[in-house]
Design an enzyme around this catalytic site. Sequence first.
Site, PDB file in Angstrom:
ATOM      1  N   SER A 202       0.711  -1.111   0.074  1.00 33.91           N
ATOM      2  CA  SER A 202       0.073  -0.061   0.041  1.00 33.91           C
ATOM      3  C   SER A 202       0.952   1.184  -0.027  1.00 33.91           C
ATOM      4  O   SER A 202       2.206   1.344   0.430  1.00 33.91           O
ATOM      5  CB  SER A 202      -0.783  -0.026   1.295  1.00 33.91           C
ATOM      6  OG  SER A 202      -0.063   0.022   2.389  1.00 33.91           O
ATOM      7  N   ALA A 204       1.054   5.096   1.838  1.00 36.05           N
ATOM      8  CA  ALA A 204       1.069   5.500   3.202  1.00 36.05           C
ATOM      9  C   ALA A 204      -0.388   5.883   3.528  1.00 36.05           C
ATOM     10  O   ALA A 204      -1.120   6.404   2.560  1.00 36.05           O
ATOM     11  CB  ALA A 204       1.825   6.833   3.476  1.00 36.05           C
ATOM     12  N   SER A 207       1.320   7.150   7.934  1.00 31.89           N
ATOM     13  CA  SER A 207       2.809   7.196   7.761  1.00 31.89           C
ATOM     14  C   SER A 207       3.212   8.322   7.054  1.00 31.89           C
ATOM     15  O   SER A 207       2.545   8.643   6.055  1.00 31.89           O
ATOM     16  CB  SER A 207       3.250   5.969   7.742  1.00 31.89           C
ATOM     17  OG  SER A 207       2.969   5.461   6.304  1.00 31.89           O
ATOM     18  N   ASP A 264      -9.822   2.309  15.695  1.00 29.50           N
ATOM     19  CA  ASP A 264      -9.156   1.044  15.405  1.00 29.50           C
ATOM     20  C   ASP A 264     -10.266   0.060  15.579  1.00 29.50           C
ATOM     21  O   ASP A 264     -11.048  -0.051  16.191  1.00 29.50           O
ATOM     22  CB  ASP A 264      -8.253   0.862  16.925  1.00 29.50           C
ATOM     23  CG  ASP A 264      -7.049   1.530  16.995  1.00 29.50           C
ATOM     24  OD1 ASP A 264      -6.632   1.815  15.862  1.00 29.50           O
ATOM     25  OD2 ASP A 264      -6.654   1.956  17.986  1.00 29.50           O
ATOM     26  N   SER A 272      -8.873  -6.484   6.427  1.00 27.38           N
ATOM     27  CA  SER A 272      -8.089  -5.884   5.263  1.00 27.38           C
ATOM     28  C   SER A 272      -6.862  -6.659   4.817  1.00 27.38           C
ATOM     29  O   SER A 272      -6.573  -6.919   3.705  1.00 27.38           O
ATOM     30  CB  SER A 272      -7.564  -4.596   5.884  1.00 27.38           C
ATOM     31  OG  SER A 272      -6.791  -3.850   4.952  1.00 27.38           O
TER      32      SER A 272
END
Length: 501
Positions: A202, A204, A207, A264, A272
């Site tokens: 993936s 970011a 991040s 979360d 996922s």
Amino acid sequence: MTTHRLLARRASIDTYQQAVVYLRSDCHVCQAEGFQSQAQVEVIAGGRHLLAILHHVGSDWLRHNEIALSEAAWALLGAASGDEVEVRHPPVLDSLAHLRAKVHGGRLDYAALRALTEDVSHGRLSDIHLASFVTVCAGGGLDFNETMALTRAMVDVGERIDWGVSPVMDKHCIGGLPGNRTTLLVVPIVAACGVLMPKTSSRAITSAAGTADAMETLAPVELDVAAMRRVVEREGACIAWGGAARISPADDMLIRVERPLNLDSEGLLVASILSKKIAMGSQRVLIDLPVGPVTKVRSLAAAEQLSRSLVSVGAALGLQVRTQMTDGTQPVGRGIGPALEAMDVMAVLERRADAPSDLRERALLIAGGILEMAGRSESGAGQVLAREVLADGRALAKFIAICEAQGGLRVPPRAAHTHTVSAPVSGIVSTIDTRLVTRAAKLAGAPRDPAAGATMHARLHDRVELGQPLFTLHAESLGALRYALSFVRSQLPVVQVDAQP
């Protein structure tokens, strides 16, 4: 159902992955159908259907007989400028009944989740509905059976690849640890041992760099399924961006709304990860779980719970999963940001004396585990084999070959502006806040500007002297550099140094 025809026009407005269309508020379509701003409409051109959010325009840049499409909508509809398109109210979605049932405490079976993910993957649900789905799944919102059903549904609504051989290996890191760019090392090590490892990664999400972002500074990553097959048939591996192929497309849509919500959800995380592995034809996967005070998994108990979920859901769907818990207390390597992380990778592959040893050792640990899972080495001997492959240059040769097969090896760019933050006192580095480091790197421009980010000079427990460099910020513009520096100065120390004479 009443339809209206308008001429398509490209608005050249970036709305990321959300399809948005623009109509004059006083045009005949809005007046006839009562379309309000933020309404969902269906646009049809050449047999292709697009569900999009409507924004009203009150100025003359858009004519009454035109409909303007955002970049995402333009790509999805595939229309040409001036094409005649139909605009109408969208169909009523039965899947929303399942969503409402879940909001009120009901459970979702495979049929309900398949209907929801089908509509998600085709862009039929608005961002409000997507956010509702993500929210009801957060925390413990999905039980084991629901997580398993969601994973299967995500796979079933996209493409699924069969490589025709066994074993097909894969790896994943759940993220949250800057600089942890082991994939670019693990894949060539494993592939050099004759093990098939087609890797999609993936970009970011939260991040300063995703694996695909870092790899893109070294080679093209936007490969469709046919291109991936060609690379894998030639080199036994690839390192590609998963978004270029319809691999678990519902997951890509959910991630887009998960990012701003910052919620979360163990069930969504498991679905996922595993849906993309299964869709890619992977049969055995090793998952890295960094554990640290500010990572996604903050305790050993949480890591063990997530590990059980990954292993059990994977097993129920025919995927062998092994997890590896690793240190998440500080950044890995030195670079944080696409190009800076790629430079660390190349330093390790080229066996340079200044290569970051922690990145090398972490990659060897994971590569060794994969080689053992693949049956290429006995239990406990995989890391030794991985080290040999890195040391004798086979890993570097394989990485260069993969890059060439994907379109050619590149030299990572360097930022135009830098600023080094130095130790305010002499002493011992006691903490490095990985969240603040990541935030500073992002404010400096990463990953939007590939050369932007941060370089770490100090590690936990290092002795540093007054004025010694702790980290350097890299930016493409002075404005971005000043922005990142103002953030650093407004926070508790990003790198804490406990004074010692």
